[in-house]
Enzyme design. Structure first.
Site, mmCIF file in Angstrom:
data_model
loop_
_atom_site.group_PDB
_atom_site.id
_atom_site.type_symbol
_atom_site.label_atom_id
_atom_site.label_comp_id
_atom_site.label_asym_id
_atom_site.label_seq_id
_atom_site.Cartn_x
_atom_site.Cartn_y
_atom_site.Cartn_z
ATOM 1 N N GLU A 178 -28.055 10.953 9.927
ATOM 2 C CA GLU A 178 -26.696 11.881 10.542
ATOM 3 C C GLU A 178 -25.725 11.310 11.494
ATOM 4 O O GLU A 178 -25.105 12.098 10.944
ATOM 5 C CB GLU A 178 -27.613 11.901 12.076
ATOM 6 C CG GLU A 178 -26.629 12.129 13.075
ATOM 7 C CD GLU A 178 -27.133 13.947 13.514
ATOM 8 O OE1 GLU A 178 -26.653 14.454 14.045
ATOM 9 O OE2 GLU A 178 -28.111 14.031 12.378
ATOM 10 N N HIS A 209 -6.490 2.000 5.036
ATOM 11 C CA HIS A 209 -6.784 0.723 3.718
ATOM 12 C C HIS A 209 -7.303 -0.345 4.436
ATOM 13 O O HIS A 209 -7.169 -1.233 5.392
ATOM 14 C CB HIS A 209 -6.302 0.597 3.245
ATOM 15 C CG HIS A 209 -5.972 -0.643 2.361
ATOM 16 N ND1 HIS A 209 -7.481 -0.504 1.003
ATOM 17 C CD2 HIS A 209 -5.730 -1.727 1.863
ATOM 18 C CE1 HIS A 209 -7.167 -1.343 0.184
ATOM 19 N NE2 HIS A 209 -6.611 -2.115 0.475
ATOM 20 N N HIS A 239 -10.348 -3.656 4.342
ATOM 21 C CA HIS A 239 -10.978 -4.555 3.769
ATOM 22 C C HIS A 239 -12.580 -4.882 3.867
ATOM 23 O O HIS A 239 -12.734 -5.786 3.726
ATOM 24 C CB HIS A 239 -11.059 -5.954 3.161
ATOM 25 C CG HIS A 239 -8.570 -5.820 2.581
ATOM 26 N ND1 HIS A 239 -8.228 -7.705 2.632
ATOM 27 C CD2 HIS A 239 -8.531 -5.090 1.756
ATOM 28 C CE1 HIS A 239 -7.555 -6.637 1.666
ATOM 29 N NE2 HIS A 239 -6.985 -5.321 1.115
ATOM 30 N N CYS A 249 0.887 -1.015 0.142
ATOM 31 C CA CYS A 249 -0.347 -0.590 0.013
ATOM 32 C C CYS A 249 0.727 1.191 0.065
ATOM 33 O O CYS A 249 0.807 2.580 0.143
ATOM 34 C CB CYS A 249 -0.774 0.256 0.823
ATOM 35 S SG CYS A 249 -2.298 -1.610 1.357
#
Length: 242
Positions: free
Chosen positions: A148, A119, A121, A102
């Site tokens: 809200e 990050h 999943h 990443c």
């Protein structure tokens, strides 16, 4: 006096040793444990990175995220090139672990002023990308209003927070075979949606970033709440946008 045998020259282990619970090397393992309990980083997936004092701290790739320790953290000098990977300026690199796939995507967020990038999943994130594709096609983005929890998401840098009647929009990019290959699409989405703090990846997950660790975390939590709510609303035939 420190025993030099405990820290070979060039290891820079001092960068991940701190009694401060707010130090990135301590925060990242704690965040990963939390995210694991939420089902966000199952099976070694996902990642977290923090920018602080000219350094980037990143969780390693391919490890059980709930078991990460401070000594597992990679440290980069910042700024640093995204590509090629060999040009990235690691100043601490655990020998038995792999750098996060990443990394260039986190760097894209940091280049836009983020202090933390996450990050996940998340299953809810994946599901909304599929629902949007079915309803709007591949060019559609996720949209929702009159909820809200939208108030937990910023309007954009220095623009305050979204209100109840505002419409939250999150761009969606297509997945690729390799994580790093998402970078170009992610940066394009950032350019097209300059106020966004998140990008969904179809059939994969989401990247979320914030000005601080706390903001990135709470924004990620708010988004996941909204994604789950959106999936349940869809089951009941309720529209996301009014």
């Amino acid at each position: 006096m420190t025993d030099q045998r405990e820290e070979p020259q060039g290891s820079n282990d001092h960068l991940v040793r701190s009694s401060d619970p707010e130090h990135p090397a301590n925060l990242i393992p704690e965040l990963c444990k939390k995210f694991y309990t939420l089902g966000w980083v199952t099976g070694t997936g996902g990642g977290t990175s923090i920018r602080r004092d000219g350094h980037i701290f990143i969780a390693p790739s391919g490890v059980q995220k709930e078991m990460i320790k401070p000594e597992d953290i990679f440290v980069l000098s910042y700024p640093t090139p995204k590509y090629p990977p060999s040009a990235r300026q690691y100043i601490r690199k655990p020998q038995e672990l792999k750098p996060s796939a990443c990394t260039p995507l986190f760097l894209a967020a940091f280049d836009r002023g983020a202090g933390c990038s996450i990050h996940t999943h998340s299953q809810w994130a994946v599901l909304v990308t599929l629902l949007v594709e079915r309803e709007k096609g591949k060019n559609g983005c996720f949209e929702i209003n009159n909820i809200e929890q939208i108030k937990g998401i910023p309007k954009g840098k220095g623009k305050g927070m979204l209100g109840f009647f505002d419409t939250l929009r999150i761009p969606i990019i297509e997945n690729t075979a390799f994580e790093e290959d998402l970078t170009e699409s992610l940066e394009k989405a950032m350019d097209e949606y300059p106020d966004t703090y998140a990008v969904l990846v179809r059939r994969h997950g989401i990247y979320v970033w914030g000005d601080t660790v706390a903001k990135a975390k709470t924004q990620c939590e708010s988004l996941d709440y909204l994604f789950q709510l959106a999936v349940e609303m869809h089951k009941l035939g309720l529209p996301w946008v009014q």
